[in-house]
Design an enzyme around this catalytic site. Structure first.
Site, PDB file in Angstrom:
ATOM      1  N   ARG A 115       0.695  -1.250  -0.017  1.00  0.00           N
ATOM      2  CA  ARG A 115      -0.274   0.000  -0.028  1.00  0.00           C
ATOM      3  C   ARG A 115       0.633   0.927  -0.193  1.00  0.00           C
ATOM      4  O   ARG A 115       0.275   2.617  -0.154  1.00  0.00           O
ATOM      5  CB  ARG A 115      -1.429   0.010   1.470  1.00  0.00           C
ATOM      6  CG  ARG A 115      -2.173  -1.536   1.113  1.00  0.00           C
ATOM      7  CD  ARG A 115      -2.835  -1.070   2.094  1.00  0.00           C
ATOM      8  NE  ARG A 115      -3.470  -2.031   1.114  1.00  0.00           N
ATOM      9  CZ  ARG A 115      -3.789  -2.997   2.138  1.00  0.00           C
ATOM     10  NH1 ARG A 115      -2.916  -2.861   2.694  1.00  0.00           N
ATOM     11  NH2 ARG A 115      -5.320  -4.386   1.589  1.00  0.00           N
ATOM     12  N   SER A 159       1.666  -6.000   4.699  1.00  0.00           N
ATOM     13  CA  SER A 159       1.188  -5.606   2.772  1.00  0.00           C
ATOM     14  C   SER A 159       1.321  -3.087   3.099  1.00  0.00           C
ATOM     15  O   SER A 159       0.778  -2.784   2.805  1.00  0.00           O
ATOM     16  CB  SER A 159      -0.214  -5.336   2.795  1.00  0.00           C
ATOM     17  OG  SER A 159      -1.115  -5.204   3.400  1.00  0.00           O
ATOM     18  N   GLY A 175      -2.011 -10.414   9.931  1.00  0.00           N
ATOM     19  CA  GLY A 175      -2.519 -11.774  10.893  1.00  0.00           C
ATOM     20  C   GLY A 175      -3.618 -11.645  11.183  1.00  0.00           C
ATOM     21  O   GLY A 175      -3.585 -13.067  12.324  1.00  0.00           O
ATOM     22  N   TRP A 225      -1.910  -3.572  10.661  1.00  0.00           N
ATOM     23  CA  TRP A 225      -1.376  -3.512   8.838  1.00  0.00           C
ATOM     24  C   TRP A 225      -1.740  -2.598   7.993  1.00  0.00           C
ATOM     25  O   TRP A 225      -2.425  -2.306   6.691  1.00  0.00           O
ATOM     26  CB  TRP A 225      -2.283  -5.142   8.472  1.00  0.00           C
ATOM     27  CG  TRP A 225      -4.130  -4.885   8.486  1.00  0.00           C
ATOM     28  CD1 TRP A 225      -4.487  -5.666   9.001  1.00  0.00           C
ATOM     29  CD2 TRP A 225      -5.806  -4.458   7.609  1.00  0.00           C
ATOM     30  NE1 TRP A 225      -6.560  -5.309   9.373  1.00  0.00           N
ATOM     31  CE2 TRP A 225      -5.734  -4.650   8.231  1.00  0.00           C
ATOM     32  CE3 TRP A 225      -5.320  -3.724   6.303  1.00  0.00           C
ATOM     33  CZ2 TRP A 225      -7.858  -4.566   7.106  1.00  0.00           C
ATOM     34  CZ3 TRP A 225      -6.687  -3.471   5.413  1.00  0.00           C
ATOM     35  CH2 TRP A 225      -7.599  -3.650   6.406  1.00  0.00           C
ATOM     36  N   ASN A 243      -8.743  -7.249  14.156  1.00  0.00           N
ATOM     37  CA  ASN A 243      -9.608  -8.196  14.891  1.00  0.00           C
ATOM     38  C   ASN A 243      -8.478  -9.284  15.530  1.00  0.00           C
ATOM     39  O   ASN A 243      -7.487  -9.445  14.914  1.00  0.00           O
ATOM     40  CB  ASN A 243     -10.588  -9.293  13.936  1.00  0.00           C
ATOM     41  CG  ASN A 243      -9.585  -9.683  12.771  1.00  0.00           C
ATOM     42  OD1 ASN A 243      -9.095  -9.087  11.685  1.00  0.00           O
ATOM     43  ND2 ASN A 243      -9.517 -10.954  12.992  1.00  0.00           N
ATOM     44  N   ASP A 286     -15.028 -10.346  12.444  1.00  0.00           N
ATOM     45  CA  ASP A 286     -13.155 -10.086  11.416  1.00  0.00           C
ATOM     46  C   ASP A 286     -13.755  -7.771  11.346  1.00  0.00           C
ATOM     47  O   ASP A 286     -13.424  -7.854  10.149  1.00  0.00           O
ATOM     48  CB  ASP A 286     -13.521 -10.386  10.594  1.00  0.00           C
ATOM     49  CG  ASP A 286     -12.181 -10.252   9.560  1.00  0.00           C
ATOM     50  OD1 ASP A 286     -11.402  -9.685  10.869  1.00  0.00           O
ATOM     51  OD2 ASP A 286     -12.235 -10.276   9.119  1.00  0.00           O
ATOM     52  N   ARG A 313     -15.188   0.068  10.923  1.00  0.00           N
ATOM     53  CA  ARG A 313     -16.469  -1.064  10.071  1.00  0.00           C
ATOM     54  C   ARG A 313     -17.106  -1.804  10.685  1.00  0.00           C
ATOM     55  O   ARG A 313     -17.689  -1.866  10.093  1.00  0.00           O
ATOM     56  CB  ARG A 313     -14.915  -2.634  10.225  1.00  0.00           C
ATOM     57  CG  ARG A 313     -14.399  -3.002   9.341  1.00  0.00           C
ATOM     58  CD  ARG A 313     -13.470  -3.940   8.582  1.00  0.00           C
ATOM     59  NE  ARG A 313     -13.260  -5.571   8.435  1.00  0.00           N
ATOM     60  CZ  ARG A 313     -12.426  -5.405   8.094  1.00  0.00           C
ATOM     61  NH1 ARG A 313     -11.240  -5.226   7.915  1.00  0.00           N
ATOM     62  NH2 ARG A 313     -13.360  -7.289   7.465  1.00  0.00           N
ATOM     63  N   TRP A 450     -12.052  -0.427  -3.588  1.00  0.00           N
ATOM     64  CA  TRP A 450     -11.591  -0.047  -2.523  1.00  0.00           C
ATOM     65  C   TRP A 450     -11.540   0.652  -2.658  1.00  0.00           C
ATOM     66  O   TRP A 450     -10.174   1.167  -1.971  1.00  0.00           O
ATOM     67  CB  TRP A 450     -10.319  -1.383  -1.725  1.00  0.00           C
ATOM     68  CG  TRP A 450     -10.995  -2.615  -1.511  1.00  0.00           C
ATOM     69  CD1 TRP A 450     -10.468  -3.524  -2.232  1.00  0.00           C
ATOM     70  CD2 TRP A 450     -11.774  -3.095  -0.235  1.00  0.00           C
ATOM     71  NE1 TRP A 450     -11.314  -4.551  -1.131  1.00  0.00           N
ATOM     72  CE2 TRP A 450     -11.022  -4.324  -0.387  1.00  0.00           C
ATOM     73  CE3 TRP A 450     -11.737  -2.802   1.176  1.00  0.00           C
ATOM     74  CZ2 TRP A 450     -12.786  -5.428   0.816  1.00  0.00           C
ATOM     75  CZ3 TRP A 450     -12.272  -3.117   2.070  1.00  0.00           C
ATOM     76  CH2 TRP A 450     -12.861  -4.611   1.508  1.00  0.00           C
TER      77      TRP A 450
END
Lengths: 525, 250
Positions: A115, A159, A175, A225, A243, A286, A313, A450
């Protein structure tokens, strides 16, 4: 002749990138993943306005050979644009779009997307999918160091775009879906040595470990991440966490599972935790909290405060005091939200028991992808609006009590969409101090993208939409002003910058970087 | 031929774990003999490619031993690669030689005094005046931090002995006269009819519109001077061959 060459000044200036320069970004340059430490993604550039945006035309397109789903935000400095793909970085002449150098980390393992990067001094930094941090010379791409900060052999991948704060290059890991223990680490910009590390799952006996029962910290997840934010005045970094693991079954990890789905405020010098706030305790849906953490100062309920806001989220827009971590306010920013009856005065959700996933499957709103996700929102201090891409969708989530095995692909089972209820994206403008929706821009499309946003002082919001368009909207009203179909899906957020007096907008889409500027009949390169 | 023998002995350890390939130097040398008679016409004497593709690419390197064997024995339908219905042992020997050709230098345990080679690189041989290894050295030559993983021993030797034989894209030397009277010398990292990007020996980058370039001259002659003392070659290669940032790469 050589002497003469030495006397020439380079056409590309050679000033080093300082932390104070980064703190002043964005202006003509774009120096972090989000443009600024506060993650507002708001640029002071005002050349492109609602009145002239229809004159935007493509300047150049650069294809990254082999790229399939670019998710990076570029960095622009000193005439160069830097952009990353999996295990590689390119430097482009920002005016012509021509490649100046390319670095591929030969031998790097893993194939996760990438990213973006960080810049500091004469160096640019990026991570490979197997959790190495690489420092490259910014003008040549020469490798200066390559250090492993987490073990790919043990299942770690990454990432994220690093964040450079002067004393360290901040890195994180993925992870949450595979049972690794998350952390944020600061790595020395010059030596590559680790300065500090903050584990997002406390070890046995440490504060917070009581929120896991007997579940091993090493498998806890709470990954890091995405890129955090930084307040230089408070010397505090704010990092969002993901999460707990296994994602959808919490029976083996009784308790809130700190510091998963949280924001942790860390001392930038030591990495010590100052405070934390958990958005979704004991998550079984999640709902990583890895969405951007936007820092702003404003008068809230009659008091000037240093605030931190996030569109999470889990469907709520949160306002916290970033000095203390105090919960101040939250409001849903989607309509399809059924997992809670609301939050208490500390921000803790009252969970609807029937929305806990079961082996038979449970319909839950929002979906696993969440009401929003890592796509970048933006905040315009002039309009007082927070621009966020939202997803209205529900999922069927199936839970399993199977014995969890890290790095096995096991997530406690999983989720599936509801064919009769397809998701739909909206770009929504929220009042930054109330979360109240002021306008929205619906996005017809397959609900696959996204793409994020960038805000400008010119009064134009740029965003990718769900149908492969870069769109320009009026910052005040949401009026659709201009669009360009890139013929491909968008999985990245736009940026804006200025070179030689001209404002540009760039965005990656699948395999290419597109750059736009106002039409100039005199342009030749 | 003597150089090849040294390389073959160095390669023994490389093949120790490839159970289906012969690992002994004699078998690899025998494979080389067959290769020169049957394969080099299309793939080049050193696997560099001519009518046929290069055997030094990562794509060939990623083939399994069995796939490599099958490609030699059965050919590749739809391409100009014919079948070679040789005895099984001979095909495996060819496959072992192809592996040897494309093995990264770092895996070949190159002979020589790498420590002395390092001293040469950063001293008498003046390599570091233009090349950099993990931040040590100069511009504008290619970065050599991971060169042991990116080149075979044969390629390293060629680069040192005949540097102009193969100039990396982005490293052609250039002399440009600018419209404002200035003159630049360095390497052309890129150029076309509309822009030019030059890196000079100080590591400064010049991003130019072609309007700003009055005229320019490109050369395929490398700026790299010949090795002053040919006797230093083995030690210098031993040092370069060990330059890798990751074990097992690429």
């Amino acid at each position: 002749m050589r002497l003469l060459t030495l006397l020439l000044l380079p056409i590309a200036a050679s000033a080093q990138v300082t932390p104070s320069a980064i703190a002043g970004s964005p202006n003509s340059v774009w120096l972090t993943y989000n443009g600024d430490y506060a993650a507002t993604r708001h640029s002071p550039l005002a050349q492109i306005t609602p009145g002239n945006v229809r004159s935007l035309v493509t300047q150049w397109v650069f294809r990254l050979p082999g790229a399939k789903q670019l998710e990076a935000s570029p960095i622009v400095y000193d005439g160069l644009m830097y952009i990353t793909n999996t295990n590689e970085m390119y430097a482009l002449d920002v005016q012509s779009g021509r490649e100046v150098w390319h670095f591929r980390a030969e031998g790097a393992q893993g194939s996760r997307v990438n990213r973006g990067l960080a810049i500091l001094g004469d160096r640019v930094y990026f991570v490979t999918a197997d959790c190495h941090l690489l420092a490259l010379h910014r003008r040549t791409g020469n490798l200066l160091y390559d250090v492993e900060y987490a073990s790919f052999a043990k299942g770690y991948t990454t990432s994220m775009a690093p964040l450079a704060i002067g004393t360290g290059i901040l890195v994180g890991v993925a992870g949450g879906g595979s049972g690794q223990r998350g952390f944020v680490a600061a790595i020395h910009p010059e030596t590559g040595k680790e300065v500090w590390r903050f584990w997002t799952v406390p070890a046995k006996g440490e504060p917070g470990s009581e929120t896991w029962g007997n579940f091993p910290a090493e498998m806890g997840g709470a990954p890091t991440w995405t890129t955090g934010s930084f307040d230089p005045e408070l010397n505090t970094i704010y990092w969002p966490t993901g999460n707990p693991w296994p994602d959808f079954y919490g029976g083996r990890r009784p308790g809130d599972n700190l510091y998963s789905d949280s924001v942790v405020a860390l001392d930038a010098t030591t990495g010590k935790r100052k405070w934390h706030f958990q958005f979704t305790p004991h998550d079984v849906w999640d709902w990583d909290a890895n969405e951007n953490l936007v820092l702003l100062n404003a008068t809230f309920r009659g008091k000037l405060r240093k605030l931190l806001v996030q569109a999470n989220r889990n469907g709520f827009y949160y306002i916290l005091d970033r000095v203390t971590g105090e919960f101040l306010h939250a409001k849903p920013f989607i309509t399809k939200l059924d997992w809670t009856t609301g939050l208490d005065d500390k921000g803790r959700p009252n969970v609807v028991a029937s929305k806990i996933p079961t082996p038979a499957g449970t319909k839950v709103c929002p979906s696993v992808r969440g009401a929003s996700n890592w796509m970048s929102p933006s905040y315009n201090p002039v309009t007082g609006l927070f621009y966020v891409v939202t997803l209205e969708q529900c999922d069927i989530i199936v839970a399993s009590a199977k014995e969890p095995v890290p790095a096995s692909g096991f997530r406690g089972t999983g989720n599936e969409g509801i064919p009769a209820e397809p998701g739909k994206f909206y770009l929504r403008a929220l009042d930054v101090l109330s979360g109240e929706k002021k306008w929205e821009y619906p996005m017809p499309g397959p609900a696959r993208m996204w793409a994020g946003t960038v805000s400008t002082a010119g009064g134009v919001i740029f965003a990718g939409d769900d149908d492969g368009n870069l769109v320009a909207l009026d910052a005040h009203s949401g009026k659709d002003l201009w669009h360009f179909s890139m013929g491909r899906n968008i999985f990245a957020s736009p940026i804006t910058y200025m070179v030689k007096g001209r404002q540009y907008v760039s965005i990656a889409a699948e395999s290419d970087v597109f750059t736009f500027g106002l039409f100039d009949g005199n342009r030749v390169n | 031929m003597r150089g090849l023998s040294i390389l073959l002995w160095s390669a023994v350890s490389l093949f120790a774990q490839r159970s289906s390939l012969p690992a002994d130097p004699a078998s690899i040398a025998a494979g080389g003999e067959i290769y020169r008679g049957s394969c080099s016409g299309c793939h080049g004497a050193a696997g560099e490619g001519s009518q046929g593709p290069s055997l030094l690419s990562g794509r060939v390197g990623r083939l399994s031993d069995q796939t490599l064997f099958n490609s030699i024995r059965n050919g590749l339908p739809g391409t100009s690669m014919p079948e070679f219905p040789l005895p099984t042992e001979s095909v495996w020997r060819i496959a072992a030689f192809v592996r040897f050709l494309s093995a990264p230098a770092v895996q070949a345990n190159a002979a020589g005094d790498a420590s002395r080679g390092e001293s040469l690189f950063f001293g008498q041989a003046k390599c570091s005046g233009c090349h950099m290894i993990l931040g040590r050295g100069g511009h504008p030559g290619p970065d050599l931090s991971n060169i042991g993983a990116l080149r075979t021993l044969r390629q390293l030797r060629e680069s040192v002995l005949t540097p102009s034989a193969r100039v990396e894209p982005g490293y052609r030397t250039v002399r440009a006269s600018l419209a404002d009277g200035r003159i630049l010398q360095g390497v052309a990292r890129n150029y076309n009819n509309y822009s030019m990007q030059i890196l000079d020996s100080q590591g400064q980058l010049y991003l130019l519109s072609r309007d700003a370039v009055k005229e320019f001259e490109l050369s395929d002659d490398s700026l790299m001077p010949p090795l002053a003392n040919p006797g230093d070659l083995t030690d210098l290669i031993a040092f370069l061959a060990r330059q890798t940032t990751r074990t097992g790469s690429p």
